[in-house]
Every structure is written in C-alpha cells, then in structure tokens.
Motif scaffolding. Structure first.
Motif, short mmCIF file in Angstrom:
data_model
loop_
_atom_site.label_atom_id
_atom_site.label_comp_id
_atom_site.label_asym_id
_atom_site.label_seq_id
_atom_site.Cartn_x
_atom_site.Cartn_y
_atom_site.Cartn_z
N UNK A 28 0.83 -1.21 0.00
CA UNK A 28 0.00 0.00 0.00
C UNK A 28 0.87 1.26 0.00
N UNK A 29 1.91 1.27 0.81
CA UNK A 29 2.81 2.42 0.86
C UNK A 29 3.45 2.68 -0.50
N UNK A 74 1.16 15.82 -0.30
CA UNK A 74 0.14 15.54 -1.31
C UNK A 74 -0.21 14.05 -1.38
N UNK A 75 0.65 13.18 -0.92
CA UNK A 75 0.42 11.73 -1.02
C UNK A 75 -0.21 11.10 0.22
N UNK A 81 -5.71 6.13 3.05
CA UNK A 81 -6.98 5.52 2.62
C UNK A 81 -6.86 4.00 2.55
N UNK A 82 -5.80 3.49 1.96
CA UNK A 82 -5.62 2.05 1.87
C UNK A 82 -5.38 1.41 3.21
N UNK A 83 -4.61 2.06 4.06
CA UNK A 83 -4.31 1.51 5.38
C UNK A 83 -5.57 1.48 6.24
N UNK A 88 -9.87 -1.59 9.10
CA UNK A 88 -11.29 -1.88 9.33
C UNK A 88 -11.50 -3.37 9.61
N UNK A 89 -10.60 -4.20 9.10
CA UNK A 89 -10.74 -5.65 9.23
C UNK A 89 -9.74 -6.28 10.20
N UNK A 90 -8.67 -5.58 10.53
CA UNK A 90 -7.63 -6.13 11.39
C UNK A 90 -7.22 -5.08 12.41
N UNK A 91 -6.76 -5.55 13.59
CA UNK A 91 -6.35 -4.55 14.57
C UNK A 91 -4.97 -4.00 14.22
#
Length: 108
Positions: A28-29, A74-75, A81-83, A88-91
């Motif tokens: 993701x990064x 800017x990034x 957003x991806x993280x 949302x699904x994992x701690x």
C-alpha cells in the motif's frame, strides 16, 4: 508547524500491525507513491487488544511490526486511505505527523 531553514515539510506515517500484514502495508505504501520504508519487527506495547510482548515466537509474522515511511504532503491521503481499509478488518494503528526532511529528493 515550524519550518526549518533548509528543510522540506513532509508527512511521517507510522503503522503498527500484526507481522502477517506487513507485506500488505508495504505494498500500500509503495503503490501510493512512497519511495521507501523502515520496518521494525518485534514491537511491544499495550492497547485495546491487551499487552503485546516484543519477543519473536517463531518468526516475525507472529508479533507486531511497525512500518515507518515519509511521503510528500500531497500523497498522505492516498496512503492512509488504503491503510484505513486494512484496519477496518484487522487490529492495528496508524499515526500521521508532519515532519521536516533535509533531503526531499529521497522521498519523491
């Protein structure tokens, strides 16, 4: 934020996640434009899911890891957003803070 002479304002992103999710966060990064990261394995701490010891049981996927990256301001939204979807699904937790770097070309 204070601007330091000769330094460029950027964003520092720190993600603490189970070791098994390190490849996902790394991807993701990099997909969002980060040019690199630092990974720390065997992170210990205390939070919503109790205490985590920093010892490695069998491998680095069985403990917490922290990935640290610096990106242009800017990034940040694209990276976070991806993280957030992953969290949302994992701690885990993500921290974003403003920082100043002396060699901005390393992060672009």
């Amino acid at each position: 934020m204070t601007t330091w002479t000769g330094f460029t304002p950027m964003a520092r992103i720190e993600v603490v996640i189970d070791g098994e999710h390190v490849p996902t966060v790394r991807d993701l990064l990099l997909a969002a434009g980060a040019t690199g990261y630092t990974a720390l394995h065997g992170v210990s701490g205390f939070g919503h899911h109790g205490e985590h010891e920093g010892r490695l049981l069998f491998n680095d996927r069985n403990s917490l890891s922290m990935l640290i990256s610096v990106v242009s301001l800017e990034r940040v939204e694209a990276v976070v957003a991806g993280i957030r979807k992953l969290l949302d699904e994992h701690h885990g937790v993500v921290f974003v803070s403003e920082t100043n770097v002396s060699r901005p070309e390393y992060f672009q």
